[in-house]
Write a protein that holds these residues in place. Structure first.
Motif, mmCIF file in Angstrom:
data_model
loop_
_atom_site.group_PDB
_atom_site.id
_atom_site.type_symbol
_atom_site.label_atom_id
_atom_site.label_comp_id
_atom_site.label_asym_id
_atom_site.label_seq_id
_atom_site.Cartn_x
_atom_site.Cartn_y
_atom_site.Cartn_z
ATOM 1 N N SER A 1 -26.354 -37.320 67.246
ATOM 2 C CA SER A 1 -26.021 -38.670 66.787
ATOM 3 C C SER A 1 -25.005 -38.681 65.647
ATOM 4 O O SER A 1 -24.199 -39.608 65.545
ATOM 5 C CB SER A 1 -27.289 -39.399 66.343
ATOM 6 N N ALA A 2 -25.026 -37.673 64.780
ATOM 7 C CA ALA A 2 -24.118 -37.659 63.617
ATOM 8 C C ALA A 2 -22.645 -37.674 64.030
ATOM 9 O O ALA A 2 -21.857 -38.474 63.496
ATOM 10 C CB ALA A 2 -24.437 -36.466 62.725
ATOM 11 N N PRO A 3 -22.192 -36.826 64.962
ATOM 12 C CA PRO A 3 -20.776 -36.895 65.367
ATOM 13 C C PRO A 3 -20.384 -38.241 65.954
ATOM 14 O O PRO A 3 -19.274 -38.730 65.716
ATOM 15 C CB PRO A 3 -20.646 -35.776 66.402
ATOM 16 N N VAL A 4 -21.286 -38.842 66.735
ATOM 17 C CA VAL A 4 -20.978 -40.149 67.326
ATOM 18 C C VAL A 4 -20.817 -41.195 66.241
ATOM 19 O O VAL A 4 -19.881 -42.011 66.264
ATOM 20 C CB VAL A 4 -22.089 -40.558 68.315
ATOM 21 N N LEU A 5 -21.710 -41.188 65.256
ATOM 22 C CA LEU A 5 -21.636 -42.161 64.172
ATOM 23 C C LEU A 5 -20.363 -41.980 63.354
ATOM 24 O O LEU A 5 -19.688 -42.952 63.010
ATOM 25 C CB LEU A 5 -22.878 -42.018 63.275
ATOM 26 N N ILE A 6 -20.004 -40.737 63.048
ATOM 27 C CA ILE A 6 -18.785 -40.469 62.273
ATOM 28 C C ILE A 6 -17.550 -40.940 63.034
ATOM 29 O O ILE A 6 -16.633 -41.548 62.456
ATOM 30 C CB ILE A 6 -18.691 -38.967 61.945
ATOM 31 N N SER A 7 -17.515 -40.676 64.333
ATOM 32 C CA SER A 7 -16.361 -41.082 65.136
ATOM 33 C C SER A 7 -16.221 -42.593 65.189
ATOM 34 O O SER A 7 -15.100 -43.129 65.115
ATOM 35 C CB SER A 7 -16.488 -40.517 66.554
ATOM 36 N N ILE A 8 -17.349 -43.303 65.299
ATOM 37 C CA ILE A 8 -17.293 -44.772 65.351
ATOM 38 C C ILE A 8 -16.799 -45.336 64.024
ATOM 39 O O ILE A 8 -15.949 -46.242 63.989
ATOM 40 C CB ILE A 8 -18.672 -45.340 65.710
ATOM 41 N N LEU B 1 -23.193 -31.918 81.558
ATOM 42 C CA LEU B 1 -22.547 -31.087 80.541
ATOM 43 C C LEU B 1 -21.034 -31.063 80.724
ATOM 44 O O LEU B 1 -20.283 -30.950 79.755
ATOM 45 C CB LEU B 1 -23.107 -29.665 80.586
ATOM 46 N N GLY B 2 -20.574 -31.139 81.981
ATOM 47 C CA GLY B 2 -19.130 -31.239 82.194
ATOM 48 C C GLY B 2 -18.572 -32.519 81.617
ATOM 49 O O GLY B 2 -17.522 -32.530 80.977
ATOM 50 N N LEU B 3 -19.290 -33.630 81.822
ATOM 51 C CA LEU B 3 -18.860 -34.914 81.267
ATOM 52 C C LEU B 3 -18.977 -34.929 79.747
ATOM 53 O O LEU B 3 -18.082 -35.415 79.049
ATOM 54 C CB LEU B 3 -19.701 -36.036 81.879
ATOM 55 N N LEU B 4 -20.074 -34.382 79.225
ATOM 56 C CA LEU B 4 -20.277 -34.390 77.773
ATOM 57 C C LEU B 4 -19.285 -33.471 77.064
ATOM 58 O O LEU B 4 -18.994 -33.671 75.887
ATOM 59 C CB LEU B 4 -21.711 -33.962 77.458
ATOM 60 N N GLY B 5 -18.773 -32.467 77.770
ATOM 61 C CA GLY B 5 -17.710 -31.655 77.180
ATOM 62 C C GLY B 5 -16.474 -32.485 76.899
ATOM 63 O O GLY B 5 -15.851 -32.362 75.838
ATOM 64 N N LEU B 6 -16.109 -33.356 77.832
ATOM 65 C CA LEU B 6 -14.976 -34.254 77.614
ATOM 66 C C LEU B 6 -15.291 -35.305 76.553
ATOM 67 O O LEU B 6 -14.405 -35.699 75.778
ATOM 68 C CB LEU B 6 -14.592 -34.932 78.923
ATOM 69 N N VAL B 7 -16.548 -35.754 76.507
ATOM 70 C CA VAL B 7 -16.943 -36.696 75.458
ATOM 71 C C VAL B 7 -16.803 -36.042 74.088
ATOM 72 O O VAL B 7 -16.360 -36.675 73.116
ATOM 73 C CB VAL B 7 -18.383 -37.190 75.696
ATOM 74 N N THR B 8 -17.167 -34.772 73.987
ATOM 75 C CA THR B 8 -17.020 -34.036 72.726
ATOM 76 C C THR B 8 -15.570 -34.001 72.271
ATOM 77 O O THR B 8 -15.261 -34.259 71.105
ATOM 78 C CB THR B 8 -17.552 -32.605 72.900
ATOM 79 N N ILE B 9 -14.680 -33.698 73.202
ATOM 80 C CA ILE B 9 -13.250 -33.647 72.875
ATOM 81 C C ILE B 9 -12.747 -35.027 72.479
ATOM 82 O O ILE B 9 -11.954 -35.176 71.527
ATOM 83 C CB ILE B 9 -12.467 -33.093 74.076
ATOM 84 N N SER B 10 -13.199 -36.060 73.184
ATOM 85 C CA SER B 10 -12.768 -37.426 72.880
ATOM 86 C C SER B 10 -13.238 -37.860 71.498
ATOM 87 O O SER B 10 -12.502 -38.508 70.752
ATOM 88 C CB SER B 10 -13.292 -38.388 73.953
ATOM 89 N N LEU B 11 -14.469 -37.509 71.141
ATOM 90 C CA LEU B 11 -14.988 -37.863 69.821
ATOM 91 C C LEU B 11 -14.195 -37.175 68.719
ATOM 92 O O LEU B 11 -13.889 -37.780 67.684
ATOM 93 C CB LEU B 11 -16.464 -37.483 69.722
ATOM 94 N N ALA B 12 -13.860 -35.914 68.933
ATOM 95 C CA ALA B 12 -13.065 -35.186 67.939
ATOM 96 C C ALA B 12 -11.676 -35.790 67.794
ATOM 97 O O ALA B 12 -11.150 -35.930 66.680
ATOM 98 C CB ALA B 12 -12.970 -33.712 68.330
ATOM 99 N N LEU C 1 -19.964 -27.275 68.164
ATOM 100 C CA LEU C 1 -21.155 -26.654 67.577
ATOM 101 C C LEU C 1 -22.335 -27.613 67.527
ATOM 102 O O LEU C 1 -23.475 -27.228 67.796
ATOM 103 C CB LEU C 1 -20.845 -26.164 66.158
ATOM 104 N N SER C 2 -22.067 -28.858 67.177
ATOM 105 C CA SER C 2 -23.157 -29.811 66.943
ATOM 106 C C SER C 2 -23.457 -30.657 68.176
ATOM 107 O O SER C 2 -24.525 -30.525 68.786
ATOM 108 C CB SER C 2 -22.807 -30.709 65.755
ATOM 109 N N PHE C 3 -22.516 -31.513 68.575
ATOM 110 C CA PHE C 3 -22.775 -32.473 69.652
ATOM 111 C C PHE C 3 -22.994 -31.768 70.991
ATOM 112 O O PHE C 3 -23.986 -32.031 71.684
ATOM 113 C CB PHE C 3 -21.614 -33.464 69.748
#
Length: 888
Positions: A30-37, A299-310, A418-420
């Motif tokens: 949740s922390a990375p998502v909150l920071i990105s928002i 996990l394939g989709l969440l990998g792209l979500v990770t990149i998008s959040l960053a 590492l986190s999300f």
């Protein structure tokens, strides 16, 4: 020994980090998502960079200093010359090239009237403002008689029209200097294009005519009105084109380059959306398998979500710090995609190697220990190479900003993986341990229950239960994955086949040969039209400019900024000496000859001479364009000195040959240092050309040095220094091939391609480092065995990231922009050659080059000796039977 201890210590630290993240997955998800928002909300401060010069011109440019000196001596508002271009600053202007689709003579009666009508339509353009309508007459640069300065070709066409109306045949246009009715000699080399001449330079026909309208921009209001006038100018020219279809008109303004440069972002939107959809689809497919429990599509989709959040987080930081967007940022998501996807796929590959009977926390710790060390080192490589590019050593602002933003995005991508993504792996691990469906998270029924269901239902819920799996089958539970099966059963045996290796070596030699051929032809691209969208004003105008007006280079200002004795014959000879040989068409020699004629007055007092000099220039019609190009100053005794002066040169180089013009600039610069007369040369295009080559190669040069330094330094961190030797050789081979083949693919060494080459260093390390590490550290077997093992362990992650990256690049090739075309070609070559090295070159070369793999000889210890017991049994018939019983 120290390297091994350090390597184990780092693995232990990452193992504990993985265990800690697995213990608190909700927080780290949740922390990375909150920071990105929160940071993404800063898009309310979104700004676009307006100055192309600020982005693409060298920051520490000598031409900028020269421009400041020129502006201090000759303010642009007082510029009364009648030449083709404003010699101090581009300022605000509207420019148009008129030509015919049938190569007609633009000086005939019909086209002359047409061009004069276009000129009248342009001068009548109105820009409405509250309480007043501005026309060209209100914002133009004024002459001494308070009339607008227009190109002399307009006066030539008007006199030509009057001569035809009165049936006069004595008026002739000469090229590139013609004489008007009032006796003035005017230069038309940049206003008449495609010229055919008779004897004595008399113009027979001209295929194109160019008109320029200069505007004042002395304050913010004036500049705003001038900008709107430029927009209205383009609209008026388009309307004129629609009503006169037999002529082709190419408009261009001072804002065209900036608008067309930023237009790439707008025309790329739908292609980037298509790219995102393709990457998402491919990532999901690459992570899926028939086993519905062990399949990992989320996990394939969440990998792209990770990149998008960053990426969103990095963009938010850029907005908050006052950064401005420009079209070069289109390359940042692809850099993130290449690095981020490989990191996530490596984690997924490490997860497949863990035992299913372990707890999720232990499996996560094992994944971090196995994959995070190499991912951290490659991330450090990215930060160092792009960090050097973001330093003040980089002289191109666009490259510096791009590298800075890439560093921020890569850093957050590392933290979010590492986190999300790690916490996402934990959640899917619990789903897998509970035998829940990987998509709908529903409990998968046992095989005996599934037998009663329809065939399609059994197919969707196919899963292998551990209690139904033997101990030997447990290690191969993921072999049903298509890519794993392909590598283990087909490709690894094929690429290491003795009959395949010679062909691979032959292909590599061909690769090196073509790369060398292209490398020897590499050229620097300083043409700004190579970074704008296609089918725009800049592209069309530049093409027409090169086609019709390439006989003469831009007008170069020759500025003498000291008080010298112009009436002195030796001074005149000194000035002429340093310009002779570089002037093709100029008034400079006439200017000096005129001064020599005044030498008859050397017996007069100095004051009388300077007065005569000034009055002569004001009266002589052939020098009317030099009226304001001499600055006088009065002394205490009413004597007058010439403080500074300027002349205008047109060099022998062609405008389409940038290398010749660059050489001319450097030659004139050297002459200005050795000359007895203090002078400078300047043209607005010099700001982009000045030291462009050295400024362009500096980021790549510094990044290569930093990459090599990091590889050398990390040799003390990795378990074996031979890993870094192989990585260095591979990086050099890939970069050499990319430079050579991109040249053969008509890609010049410009800002975009240099940034791609910097990325290529890191992408190669990303893909090859784990593969080489596994091979080099392998012991107690043959080279071929460890090549196969390295491909089986890391080949799936490389294949997955390669497939996703390629399908993401494909839509980029269709974007109608030269910038994205360069981006696509460079990134495609980087990806393809890295893949070629990982799956063909390295697997073959490593089978017969160091390090060697020696089989360990078994020591015959007493504990390991075989004991053979011979038991003699005798039956009743006295037949001897010997039975051997072996125990270890």
């Amino acid at each position: 020994m120290l390297r091994q201890v350090l390597h184990r210590g780092l693995r232990t630290c990452f193992s504990r980090l993985g265990h800690f993240i697995a213990s608190h997955p909700v927080f780290f998800a949740s922390a990375p998502v909150l920071i990105s928002i929160l940071l993404g909300a800063s898009f309310s401060r979104y700004q676009v960079e307006e100055s192309v010069e600020h982005l693409l011109a060298p920051q520490h440019s000598l031409a900028k200093i020269e421009r400041n000196l020129v502006n201090s001596l000759f303010p642009v508002n007082r510029s009364k010359h009648r030449l083709y271009s404003d010699l101090q600053t581009p300022g605000r202007y509207g420019r148009v090239i008129v030509t015919s689709s049938q190569k007609a003579n633009m000086l005939d009666l019909h086209h002359t009237d047409l061009i004069l009508k276009l000129h009248a339509a342009v001068t009548k353009i109105q820009v409405p403002r509250p309480g007043f309508n501005y026309t060209f007459a209100h914002i133009c640069i004024l002459n001494n008689d308070k009339t607008c300065i227009v190109d002399d070709i307009i006066h030539v066409l008007q006199e030509l029209k009057n001569a035809r109306a009165t049936n006069r045949t004595n008026f002739a246009i000469t090229y590139p200097i013609t004489h008007l009715k009032d006796g003035r000699a005017v230069y038309n080399g940049h206003q008449l294009g495609g010229v055919t001449v008779h004897s004595k330079d008399r113009v027979k026909s001209a295929e194109a005519i160019q008109l320029t309208y200069y505007l004042q921009s002395i304050n913010s209001l004036n500049d705003m009105v001038a900008e709107r006038w430029e927009s209205s100018f383009c609209d008026a020219v388009r309307l004129f084109q629609e009503s006169n279809s037999k002529v082709k008109i190419y408009p261009y303004t001072s804002s065209s380059l900036r608008e067309d440069f930023q237009k790439t972002s707008r025309v790329s939107e739908r292609y980037l959306v298509t790219s995102l959809i393709l990457v998402v689809t491919m990532a999901i497919l690459c992570c899926s398998m028939q086993d519905c429990v062990r399949s990992k599509p989320w996990l394939g989709l969440l990998g792209l979500v990770t990149i998008s959040l960053a990426t969103l987080t990095a963009a938010g930081i850029i907005n908050l710090t006052g950064g401005k967007y420009n079209s070069t940022f289109l390359g940042v998501p692809f850099i993130m995609l290449g690095h981020g996807l490989y990191g996530t796929f490596e984690m997924l590959s490490s997860w497949r190697k863990t035992k299913e009977d372990q707890h999720v926390k232990e499996r996560t710790a094992a994944v971090y220990a196995d994959s995070m060390l190499s991912f951290s080192l490659t991330t450090a490589m990215y930060l160092v190479t792009f960090g050097i590019g973001a330093s003040p050593f980089t002289n191109i602002e666009a490259a510096r900003i791009f590298c800075c933003n890439s560093c921020i995005a890569i850093f957050f991508n590392y933290l979010y993986v590492l986190s999300f993504y790690g916490s996402s792996l934990v959640f899917t691990g619990y789903i897998e341990n509970n035998y829940q469906h990987s998509i709908v998270c529903r409990k998968v029924p046992k095989p005996d229950v599934l037998q009663e269901k329809p065939a399609w239902y059994r197919f969707l819920l196919t899963a292998r239960f551990s209690e139904n799996t033997t101990e030997g089958e447990e290690a191969n539970i993921y072999d049903s994955h298509l890519l794993v099966c392909f590598l283990k059963r087909c490709y690894c045996d094929w690429i290491t086949n003795t009959y395949v290796k010679p062909f691979v070596v032959l292909f590599y030699l061909i690769y090196i040969s073509f790369a060398l051929m292209g490398y020897l032809q590499v050229s620097e691209g300083s043409d700004l039209s190579n970074i704008v969208a296609t089918a725009t004003q800049t592209i069309d105008y530049s093409a027409a400019q090169k086609k019709y007006f390439n006989n003469y280079s831009p007008v170069i200002g020759f500025y003498i900024y000291e008080s010298i004795e112009y009436w002195n014959t030796s001074v005149q000879e000194d000035v002429l000496e340093y310009t002779k040989g570089f002037v093709r068409i100029s008034w400079f020699e006439s200017y000096l000859n005129y001064l020599r004629k005044l030498n008859v007055t050397t017996g007069l007092p100095k004051k009388n001479f300077t007065d005569m000099l000034r009055n002569s220039f004001l009266k002589a019609p052939q020098f009317s364009h030099f009226q304001e190009d001499i600055i006088f100053s009065k002394k205490y005794n009413d004597e007058v000195d010439v403080v500074a002066s300027r002349m205008f040169l047109v060099a022998k180089t062609m405008e389409t040959n940038k290398e010749e013009l660059y050489d001319l600039l450097e030659t004139l610069r050297r002459l200005s240092v050795t000359s007895k007369v203090k002078f400078i040369v300047f043209n607005p295009s010099f700001v982009y050309m000045d030291r462009y080559t050295s400024s362009l190669g500096a980021p790549l040069h510094n990044s290569c040095i930093s990459a090599l330094f990091l590889l050398f330094f990390s040799a003390f961190l990795v378990a074996d220094s031979l890993i870094n030797v192989w990585i260095t050789i591979t990086v050099v081979s890939v970069e050499f091939g990319v430079i050579g083949f991109m040249t053969l693919w008509k890609v010049e060494l410009n800002c975009i391609s240099v940034l791609c080459l910097m990325y290529g260093i890191n992408y190669t390390v990303d893909s090859c480092a784990p593969l080489l590490s596994t091979f080099v550290l392998g012991k107690d077997s043959t080279r071929t065995k460890w090549v196969k093992n390295a491909l089986e362990v890391h080949g799936v992650a490389i294949l997955q990231s390669y497939l996703c990256y390629i399908v993401g690049l494909i839509p980029l090739a269709a974007v109608p922009s030269n910038l994205t075309c360069t981006l696509f070609r460079c990134l495609f070559l980087i990806t393809f050659f890295t893949f070629f090295h990982c799956f063909a070159i390295l697997p073959v070369i490593l089978t017969f080059l160091p390090p060697s793999k020696k089989k360990r000889k078994e020591k015959k210890n007493p504990e390991n000796q075989e004991e053979i017991e011979c038991v003699e049994m005798v039956d009743v018939d006295s037949t001897r039977v010997v039975d051997q019983i072996t125990t270890v």
